[in-house]
Design an enzyme around this catalytic site. Structure first.
Site, PDB file in Angstrom:
ATOM      1  N   LYS A  38      65.746 -13.014  35.698  1.00 24.28           N
ATOM      2  CA  LYS A  38      65.453 -11.918  34.772  1.00 24.28           C
ATOM      3  C   LYS A  38      66.451 -10.760  34.865  1.00 24.28           C
ATOM      4  O   LYS A  38      66.599  -9.980  33.927  1.00 24.28           O
ATOM      5  CB  LYS A  38      64.042 -11.387  35.040  1.00 24.28           C
ATOM      6  CG  LYS A  38      62.924 -12.302  34.570  1.00 24.28           C
ATOM      7  CD  LYS A  38      62.751 -12.246  33.071  1.00 24.28           C
ATOM      8  CE  LYS A  38      61.476 -12.947  32.622  1.00 24.28           C
ATOM      9  NZ  LYS A  38      61.240 -12.813  31.176  1.00 24.28           N
ATOM     10  N   SER A  60      63.483 -20.767  38.521  1.00 24.98           N
ATOM     11  CA  SER A  60      63.734 -19.484  37.869  1.00 24.98           C
ATOM     12  C   SER A  60      63.466 -18.271  38.748  1.00 24.98           C
ATOM     13  O   SER A  60      63.990 -17.190  38.475  1.00 24.98           O
ATOM     14  CB  SER A  60      62.887 -19.374  36.596  1.00 24.98           C
ATOM     15  OG  SER A  60      61.506 -19.538  36.898  1.00 24.98           O
TER      16      SER A  60
END
Length: 420
Positions: free
Chosen positions: A58, A313
């Protein structure tokens, strides 16, 4: 040119983002995993975004977006909403660029993620915990943006955010030496898969892009099925990094175009993968980060002999959740069962259960019972962990043979939620 066409992310946008971010983000390793490769009889490569500076991809989208609007952001301030990882990326960018920000997070966000946001944001961010889900918090953040004229940094449905996340694919394609047959990546709001699929599909059209969602929050699958962005009525918040009721309009359009399949994985299976990654591979993955690994079992026939990339992720997993993760894994694997057992209120009843009912490898994990002298029988809540799921039928048979009336709590969702 139509408005929707103007917002479409192109390969060039991702390359521009990559150029800006190359000295800011960590070029995370792409590692061939021998154990997984052997297990699935293929070449499995893991993209380690859990090793990113904020332990999540992110950072890429958040930093790139804020850098692109740096002057305006410094004047107006920014606001964002996040279940944790986007917040950390925004906080990191705010501190690095010296921009003031307000970050809204659900009250259910793991404490570890809240503390990380504070650490990365330093004195440049204010954290507001409000609402039970991402969508609840989003409403408060949008109101703050309007009332205070702050710039809203969307966690996924933004062209710059998508381009920033797409830089993960640039690194993958630069680092791998063989053609990629499959890419597995998690989908929450869809920013990662939108960016990655845009880049990879344009460079390697034959690569199959597989999006992976938690079964309890499968909003992209619902959107693809319905042909339009769809808001789910309820979601399971356990996979907090991907627990989104409604994916983005832009991310939906991109995924509809480039993603070949959407897998919905049970939360319990995700937990099994988290434990496997930790115990067998020394990788700490958060639930959303483990989704692609969890999906491999469902694709084991298709990926045999192929080249596969799984994007982990994020690695922001609160160690305080590990007991819950273990329990969910055992329940999913058919190794943990809860019963309400009606014990005869006589001496030796519990000893009989231990000696005559439990198998040699069975273990009691929970026992709650209060003896009441004015009754012949009394109910007790008993949790039993099995060594092998095949032992379950024998356990039930021995309870019946030894005169222990029971109710299977696992099979009654209302009772399970109430008691467990």
């Amino acid at each position: 040119m139509a408005k929707s066409e103007m917002k479409t992310v192109q390969v060039e946008d991702i390359l521009i983002a990559n150029q800006l971010l190359k000295d800011v983000v960590n070029h995370t390793p792409l590692q061939k995993n021998e154990r997984l490769s052997e297990k699935y009889d293929c070449n499995v490569y893991i993209k380690r975004e859990d090793l990113q500076y904020v332990r999540s991809f992110k950072l890429r989208g958040a930093y790139y977006k804020i850098k692109r609007i740096e002057t305006e952001a410094r004047e107006q301030g920014i606001v964002c909403v996040s279940a944790g990882n986007h917040a950390q990326g925004v906080a990191y960018a705010c501190a690095q660029l010296k921009i003031g920000g307000k970050i809204f997070m659900p009250q259910t966000t793991p404490k570890q993620k809240v503390n990380q946001v504070k650490m990365f944001g330093k004195d440049f961010v204010e954290i507001i915990l409000v609402g039970d889900t991402f969508d609840d918090s989003s409403a408060y953040a949008m109101n703050c943006s309007e009332q205070e004229d702050r710039i809203f940094i969307h966690p996924f449905d933004d062209k710059d955010i998508i381009a920033g996340q797409g830089t993960v694919a640039v690194e993958i394609m630069n680092d791998i030496e063989e053609p990629i047959d499959f890419v597995f990546a998690s989908i929450g709001g869809g920013g990662l898969m939108a960016g990655v699929s845009t880049y990879i599909k344009n460079l390697s059209p034959m690569t199959k892009m597989i999006g992976v969602e938690p079964e309890g929050a499968s909003s992209m699958k619902a959107a693809i099925r319905n042909g339009a962005v769809t808001s789910l009525d309820t979601i399971d918040k356990f996979v907090d990094g991907a627990a989104v009721k409604c994916v983005g309009a832009q991310t939906y359009e991109i995924c509809r175009k480039y993603v070949d399949d959407i897998m919905s994985v049970p939360e319990g299976k995700v937990c099994t993968s988290i434990l496997s990654l930790y115990n067998e591979h020394a990788i700490i993955a958060e639930p959303a980060g483990a989704l692609p690994i969890a999906a491999l079992d469902f694709y084991k026939d298709q990926i045999k002999g192929k080249s596969v990339v799984c994007i982990i992720s994020g690695g922001n997993n609160d160690i305080g959740r590990m007991q819950e993760i273990k329990e969910k894994s055992l329940l999913h694997e058919g190794l943990l069962y809860y019963f309400i057992i009606n014990f005869p209120q006589r001496a030796g009843a519990l000893r009989q259960l231990l000696d005559s009912v439990l198998g040699p490898d069975d273990d009691i994990t929970t026992f709650e019972y209060t003896k009441k002298h004015n009754k012949e029988n009394g109910p007790g809540l008993v949790g039993i962990e099995l060594k092998r799921k095949e032992d379950y039928a024998g356990l039930l048979l021995r309870m019946e043979q030894n005169g222990f009336p029971f109710t299977e709590v696992n099979k009654d969702s209302t009772l399970f939620e109430l008691l467990i």
